[in-house]
Design a protein around this motif. Sequence first.
Motif, mmCIF file in Angstrom:
data_model
loop_
_atom_site.group_PDB
_atom_site.id
_atom_site.type_symbol
_atom_site.label_atom_id
_atom_site.label_comp_id
_atom_site.label_asym_id
_atom_site.label_seq_id
_atom_site.Cartn_x
_atom_site.Cartn_y
_atom_site.Cartn_z
ATOM 1 N N ARG A 289 -1.545 -6.565 -6.647
ATOM 2 C CA ARG A 289 -0.902 -5.295 -6.632
ATOM 3 C C ARG A 289 -1.072 -4.108 -5.343
ATOM 4 O O ARG A 289 -0.531 -3.649 -5.480
ATOM 5 C CB ARG A 289 -2.020 -4.433 -7.457
ATOM 6 N N LYS B 94 1.423 -5.276 -3.491
ATOM 7 C CA LYS B 94 3.059 -4.055 -3.779
ATOM 8 C C LYS B 94 2.663 -3.085 -3.262
ATOM 9 O O LYS B 94 3.815 -2.194 -2.891
ATOM 10 C CB LYS B 94 2.496 -4.014 -5.149
ATOM 11 N N LEU B 95 1.566 -2.109 -3.413
ATOM 12 C CA LEU B 95 1.173 -0.929 -2.341
ATOM 13 C C LEU B 95 1.535 -0.699 -1.577
ATOM 14 O O LEU B 95 1.983 -0.032 -0.784
ATOM 15 C CB LEU B 95 0.495 -0.598 -3.290
ATOM 16 N N LEU C 288 3.450 -2.929 0.252
ATOM 17 C CA LEU C 288 4.856 -2.998 0.663
ATOM 18 C C LEU C 288 5.716 -2.004 0.346
ATOM 19 O O LEU C 288 6.315 -1.610 1.585
ATOM 20 C CB LEU C 288 5.287 -4.069 0.093
ATOM 21 N N TRP C 289 5.381 -0.487 -0.242
ATOM 22 C CA TRP C 289 6.072 0.677 -0.753
ATOM 23 C C TRP C 289 4.760 1.263 1.234
ATOM 24 O O TRP C 289 6.330 2.044 1.242
ATOM 25 C CB TRP C 289 5.186 1.430 -1.701
ATOM 26 N N ALA C 290 4.248 1.353 1.238
ATOM 27 C CA ALA C 290 4.043 2.144 2.048
ATOM 28 C C ALA C 290 5.005 1.452 3.266
ATOM 29 O O ALA C 290 5.006 2.707 4.211
ATOM 30 C CB ALA C 290 2.164 1.732 2.896
ATOM 31 N N ILE D 106 7.879 0.839 3.902
ATOM 32 C CA ILE D 106 9.141 0.776 3.705
ATOM 33 C C ILE D 106 9.080 2.428 3.834
ATOM 34 O O ILE D 106 9.935 2.879 4.467
ATOM 35 C CB ILE D 106 9.265 0.480 2.040
ATOM 36 N N ILE D 107 7.976 3.297 3.957
ATOM 37 C CA ILE D 107 8.175 4.830 4.064
ATOM 38 C C ILE D 107 7.694 4.983 5.452
ATOM 39 O O ILE D 107 8.056 5.424 5.646
ATOM 40 C CB ILE D 107 6.416 5.203 2.996
ATOM 41 N N VAL E 188 -1.741 6.015 3.322
ATOM 42 C CA VAL E 188 -2.054 5.006 3.301
ATOM 43 C C VAL E 188 -3.054 3.971 3.073
ATOM 44 O O VAL E 188 -3.151 3.381 1.909
ATOM 45 C CB VAL E 188 -0.771 4.242 3.670
ATOM 46 N N SER F 257 -6.292 1.889 -4.796
ATOM 47 C CA SER F 257 -5.541 0.745 -5.684
ATOM 48 C C SER F 257 -6.494 -0.238 -5.437
ATOM 49 O O SER F 257 -6.634 -0.677 -6.891
ATOM 50 C CB SER F 257 -4.188 0.077 -4.987
#
Length: 254
Positions: free
Chosen positions: A5, A8-9, A11-13, A15-16, A107, A114
């Motif tokens: 998990r 996953k976060l 990865l989103w960071a 991308i941002i 982040v 998380s």
Amino acid sequence: YAILRSMKLLLWAMIIMALLVFTFGIAITNGTMEYITGTSHWGDPDFENLMQWFGTLNSSILSLYQGMSGGKDWGEYYDVIMILSGSYQVLFLLFISFSTLAVVNIVTGIFVDSAFQCSRQDRESLVSEEILNREKYLKDLKDVFEEMDEDGTGQISEDDFASKLRTDDRVRAYFNAIKLDVGDAKKVFALLDYDDSGAIDIDEFLTGCQRLKGESRKLDFAMLQREVKFLAENIGRIQVAVAVPRGQGSGKAQ
């Protein structure tokens, strides 16, 4: 689960951050090309670094990433961008400030939080799993008790207990499956029969089996506890028996 998990976060960071670098890269590259084209400085050695670092979108993205991540001192890039108009200087400083002070720290905080939340959920999952295992264990014990209580009275005598362990392979398999050492039937029955009534009911059986669950040394320790309890009760009776005559003798003397 916690690691997955958190990844996953992360990865989103990423991308941002990529979108942020891409957006600012487009703006600074556009400003560079407008300046070079408008002033006809193509090939001018004074603008070599500007063209090298911000002349294309790819080079701008790489330069911004290096300035943000510490791969190269962002002050060097700023010195070059000072050739452009003040709006691009402000834009570059805004990017460095936002990416370094805001995005990276936020982040990092989200990632750590998380991981903490996931770790707590993992602990809760372990607790739930332990509760389910305990419920299953109790159900297996009840099955064993019902198997031994053939007459349905809700109690098992010592003879029935020993007979079942000696002759019924299914009962022995039950005990082995739930990790109970029942090598000495008489000793085990004595430990399960907590009230010394000569019979075991379902409550005594469940409580006793949970207490004896595990290696044979637990059985020996439980037997030792029972013997100590027996000695303590007998010593108490002897003390009471000795104290009563003394009290009676004192009354007569008065």
